[in-house]
Design a protein around this motif. Structure first.
Motif, PDB file in Angstrom:
ATOM      1  N   GLY A  77      36.062  45.057  56.474  1.00 13.46           N
ATOM      2  CA  GLY A  77      37.391  44.759  55.930  1.00 13.46           C
ATOM      3  C   GLY A  77      37.538  43.282  55.594  1.00 13.46           C
ATOM      4  N   SER A  78      37.024  42.427  56.476  1.00 14.24           N
ATOM      5  CA  SER A  78      37.117  40.975  56.241  1.00 14.24           C
ATOM      6  C   SER A  78      36.372  40.588  54.973  1.00 14.24           C
ATOM      7  N   LEU A  79      35.172  41.137  54.813  1.00 10.07           N
ATOM      8  CA  LEU A  79      34.373  40.810  53.623  1.00 10.07           C
ATOM      9  C   LEU A  79      35.101  41.278  52.369  1.00 10.07           C
ATOM     10  N   PHE A  80      35.664  42.462  52.435  1.00 11.70           N
ATOM     11  CA  PHE A  80      36.350  42.998  51.256  1.00 11.70           C
ATOM     12  C   PHE A  80      37.561  42.135  50.892  1.00 11.70           C
ATOM     13  N   LEU A  81      38.398  41.840  51.881  1.00 13.54           N
ATOM     14  CA  LEU A  81      39.601  41.057  51.595  1.00 13.54           C
ATOM     15  C   LEU A  81      39.263  39.636  51.149  1.00 13.54           C
ATOM     16  N   ALA A  82      38.257  39.039  51.790  1.00 10.19           N
ATOM     17  CA  ALA A  82      37.862  37.680  51.394  1.00 10.19           C
ATOM     18  C   ALA A  82      37.250  37.687  49.999  1.00 10.19           C
ATOM     19  N   THR A  83      36.549  38.759  49.669  1.00  9.10           N
ATOM     20  CA  THR A  83      35.970  38.865  48.324  1.00  9.10           C
ATOM     21  C   THR A  83      37.081  38.967  47.287  1.00  9.10           C
ATOM     22  N   VAL A  84      38.089  39.773  47.583  1.00  8.68           N
ATOM     23  CA  VAL A  84      39.228  39.896  46.654  1.00  8.68           C
ATOM     24  C   VAL A  84      39.845  38.514  46.426  1.00  8.68           C
ATOM     25  N   LEU A  85      40.075  37.796  47.521  1.00  7.31           N
ATOM     26  CA  LEU A  85      40.690  36.469  47.419  1.00  7.31           C
ATOM     27  C   LEU A  85      39.792  35.503  46.630  1.00  7.31           C
ATOM     28  N   GLY A  86      38.521  35.450  47.010  1.00  3.83           N
ATOM     29  CA  GLY A  86      37.578  34.522  46.364  1.00  3.83           C
ATOM     30  C   GLY A  86      37.395  34.829  44.891  1.00  3.83           C
ATOM     31  N   VAL A  87      37.278  36.104  44.558  1.00  5.03           N
ATOM     32  CA  VAL A  87      37.066  36.482  43.159  1.00  5.03           C
ATOM     33  C   VAL A  87      38.325  36.198  42.340  1.00  5.03           C
ATOM     34  N   PHE A  88      39.494  36.499  42.888  1.00  2.00           N
ATOM     35  CA  PHE A  88      40.721  36.229  42.129  1.00  2.00           C
ATOM     36  C   PHE A  88      40.948  34.729  41.918  1.00  2.00           C
ATOM     37  N   LEU A  89      40.430  33.917  42.808  1.00  3.31           N
ATOM     38  CA  LEU A  89      40.598  32.466  42.639  1.00  3.31           C
ATOM     39  C   LEU A  89      39.625  31.883  41.621  1.00  3.31           C
ATOM     40  N   THR A  90      38.585  32.625  41.275  1.00  2.00           N
ATOM     41  CA  THR A  90      37.543  32.030  40.431  1.00  2.00           C
ATOM     42  C   THR A  90      37.189  32.834  39.186  1.00  2.00           C
ATOM     43  N   LEU A  91      37.623  34.072  39.080  1.00  2.00           N
ATOM     44  CA  LEU A  91      37.082  34.920  38.008  1.00  2.00           C
ATOM     45  C   LEU A  91      37.418  34.440  36.606  1.00  2.00           C
ATOM     46  N   GLY A 123      37.118  24.359  46.489  1.00  2.00           N
ATOM     47  CA  GLY A 123      38.469  24.797  46.796  1.00  2.00           C
ATOM     48  C   GLY A 123      38.500  26.256  47.219  1.00  2.00           C
ATOM     49  N   ALA A 124      37.880  27.108  46.399  1.00  2.00           N
ATOM     50  CA  ALA A 124      37.873  28.550  46.709  1.00  2.00           C
ATOM     51  C   ALA A 124      37.095  28.810  48.001  1.00  2.00           C
ATOM     52  N   ALA A 125      35.977  28.090  48.163  1.00  2.00           N
ATOM     53  CA  ALA A 125      35.162  28.271  49.377  1.00  2.00           C
ATOM     54  C   ALA A 125      35.951  27.857  50.616  1.00  2.00           C
ATOM     55  N   GLY A 126      36.685  26.749  50.514  1.00  2.00           N
ATOM     56  CA  GLY A 126      37.474  26.277  51.655  1.00  2.00           C
ATOM     57  C   GLY A 126      38.547  27.284  52.045  1.00  2.00           C
ATOM     58  N   VAL A 127      39.263  27.783  51.032  1.00  2.00           N
ATOM     59  CA  VAL A 127      40.329  28.763  51.298  1.00  2.00           C
ATOM     60  C   VAL A 127      39.732  30.017  51.932  1.00  2.00           C
ATOM     61  N   CYS A 128      38.641  30.519  51.341  1.00  2.00           N
ATOM     62  CA  CYS A 128      38.063  31.786  51.822  1.00  2.00           C
ATOM     63  C   CYS A 128      37.398  31.608  53.191  1.00  2.00           C
ATOM     64  N   ALA A 129      36.770  30.471  53.410  1.00  2.00           N
ATOM     65  CA  ALA A 129      36.122  30.237  54.707  1.00  2.00           C
ATOM     66  C   ALA A 129      37.191  30.200  55.811  1.00  2.00           C
ATOM     67  N   ALA A 130      38.302  29.521  55.527  1.00  2.00           N
ATOM     68  CA  ALA A 130      39.394  29.474  56.512  1.00  2.00           C
ATOM     69  C   ALA A 130      39.945  30.874  56.752  1.00  2.00           C
TER      70      ALA A 130
END
Lengths: 288, 277
Positions: A77-91, A123-130
């Motif tokens: 679940g964490s990977l999925f949600l973080a992927t959604v966040l990371g992809v939406f911030l960069t796509l 920026g995206a990495a920092g947000v998603c890592a946190a």
């Protein structure tokens, strides 16, 4: 470096201000609430996974099985949600933003395109890592509170999970250089799906002893190392399990027969650099 | 110092030729207008100057530095034809970000001054998503002026503005020119260019087809005199002949109400240069 930090800070601000963050926050809280309920119910069930007292798995083993399965679910679940966040911030970071006219005012300023991309990534990495850190910690604590057990390793799986998300962010940025926003979004979630399928293939191959299936899964994991990192995280979570419990875990959806090797981690780091290089070269050659 | 020098600029997008060898200079304190049909190469020329597009051939330099280099980008301000700022940012935040990226250390006084200049002082804390298109264009102009650029590249800066807004921008451009800023202005509003530009360059199919001062390009087409009995036209008369014509008419007892020199407009020149009447 200063310009990179400025761009990274803008990504962080964007992630907080835009509605996508609110959506992810609501989904996360919903996920954690459901996860808390599921964890409490799983440990309270008299025969979780069909194993009752007197069966082949000891009561202690059943608790371990529940612990690892719930942790696996949480990491998924964490990977999925973080992927959604990371992809939406960069796509849409390059082509999408250029088509909307957001990019041009920024890149005519005296900052390099490489710096710009690095800033978007940072920026995206920092947000998603946190985000992953908070979510993963919450999951580990919830499972411990419900079942009383800690995972085999705590820090390693979290780090592998963060690394997997960083690779997905790098791929999303790379895709944003060449693809439109929608095409990149579709491509990213297909890649993500392909990675998960390869993980399931690896489990099936190991269970059946099918060498060819395992080889195919291994090759996909090399091509998409975020999947290998996710598998490594799952394996490390269950690293304190052995015997029948270990076998049962490996047969389940959150089983990972292969531990991450030093060589694989080096490859994942190299892969990240390669994606960054390809994105930079493509962006520097692109007319806006 | 020459703010912009373009020599033999060519740009091809696959089989499409956007620029086919354009030479252009813009001196400090000069306001040059670019005219041309859609696809004539105006925006491409500006994008090469600010480093967004790489030329296929030829060179461009901004204040002595190769176009696209950081040194060149430090000297310019740019407003794209199609631009947008993040909807979640306020006007002040947009300017603050660009100040940081441009390396401007003037902080809030510069932001306040620019917002005042484009009449957005009351909207400093308003989010971009809550602004009208005209307000966003004003903000775009303010953004382009950050860091006191030596060369200003404005691609259709008044397309979303009302007549009063256009007037304000014209006044602003003239003021900037007087301060020594070089301006390259791309607009379809030919009357506007005629009013403010020192020089106009007409592009067609990626080539320069005419260039010069507006008053040189717009030829005289005679003199028109409104009299008490109607309008009298003198199609071959020049401005210098007006005193004689007026004296003659007055001596004949004709009442005169208005005298005007008839000029072709920039639009006439533009259409003629494009081979259209």
């Amino acid at each position: 470096m200063r310009a990179t930090l400025i761009i990274a800070r803008e990504v962080v601000r964007e992630s907080i201000r835009r509605r996508v963050f609110a959506v992810v926050l609501v989904l996360t809280l919903l996920f954690l609430a459901l996860f808390t309920v599921a964890s409490a119910k799983a440990f309270a069930a008299p025969t979780p996974f069909g194993f009752g007292n007197g069966g082949p798995v000891t009561p202690g083993g059943i608790v371990s099985l529940s612990t690892v399965t719930l942790l696996g679910l949480g990491v998924f679940g964490s990977l999925f949600l973080a992927t959604v966040l990371g992809v939406f911030l960069t796509l849409g970071a390059v082509r999408g933003d250029a088509e909307r006219g957001l990019l041009q005012p920024l890149v005519v300023r005296p900052l390099g395109r490489r710096q710009f991309l690095l800033g978007r990534f940072a920026g995206a990495a920092g947000v998603c890592a946190a985000y992953v850190t908070v979510l993963y910690t919450a999951i580990v604590v919830i499972v411990h509170q419900a079942g009383g057990q800690w995972p085999g390793q705590v820090v390693g799986p979290g780090a592998a999970l963060i690394a997997a998300v960083l690779i997905l962010i790098a791929l999303s940025l790379l895709g944003s250089v060449y693809l439109s926003t929608i095409a990149n979004g579709i491509a990213m979630f297909m890649l993500y799906g392909a990675g998960l399928v390869s993980g399931l293939l690896a489990s099936i191959g190991a269970a059946l002893g099918a060498h060819t299936v395992q080889t195919i899964a291994h090759d996909i994991a090399i091509a998409l190392p975020f999947e290998g990192l996710y598998e490594a995280a799952l394996h490390a979570l269950a690293s304190n399990q052995a015997g029948l419990v270990r076998i049962v875990i490996n047969l389940g959806p959150f089983g990972a027969p292969q531990a991450g090797s030093a060589g694989f981690y080096i490859w994942a780091a190299f892969y990240l650099g390669l994606a960054a290089l390809a994105a930079t070269v493509g962006f520097e050659r692109r007319d806006l | 110092m020459t703010a912009l020098i373009a020599q033999g600029l060519e740009k091809r997008y696959g089989s499409v030729i956007a620029l086919a060898g354009v030479n252009l200079t813009v001196e400090a304190g000069e306001l040059v207008g670019l005219i041309g049909a859609n696809g004539a190469g105006k925006s491409t020329l500006m994008k090469i100057a600010c480093g967004l597009v790489r030329p296929t051939a030829g060179t461009a330099a901004v204040c002595g530095a190769p176009a696209g280099s950081r040194e060149a980008r430090r000297s310019l301000g740019y407003l794209a034809e199609l631009f947008r700022f993040p909807g979640w940012s306020t006007a002040a935040e947009v300017l603050a970000l660009h100040q940081q990226l441009a390396g401007s250390s003037r902080g809030r006084p510069e932001r306040d001054e620019l917002l005042e200049l484009v009449e957005l002082a009351d909207a400093a804390d308003r989010r971009v998503e809550g602004m009208s298109k005209g307000m966003q264009q004003r903000l775009g102009i303010a953004q382009a002026l950050i860091g006191e650029p030596k060369l200003l590249l404005l691609d259709e800066p008044t397309s979303a503005l009302d007549p009063a807004g256009r007037h304000d921008v014209r006044t602003l451009l003239l003021r900037l020119r007087d301060q020594g800023v070089a301006v390259l202005l791309n607009s379809h509003l030919l009357g506007e260019l005629e009013l403010v530009c020192d020089r106009v360059v007409i592009l067609a199919a990626g080539r320069e087809v005419a260039a010069g001062r507006p008053e040189e390009l717009t030829l005289t087409g005679g003199v028109e005199i409104e009299t008490g009995t109607g309008i009298r036209r003198f199609p071959h008369a020049t401005r210098e002949e007006i005193p004689r014509l007026v004296s003659q008419l007055v001596s004949e007892g004709v009442d005169i109400y208005e005298v005007s020199v008839i000029r072709s407009t920039l639009e006439d020149v533009y259409l003629q240069a494009l081979g259209r009447e």
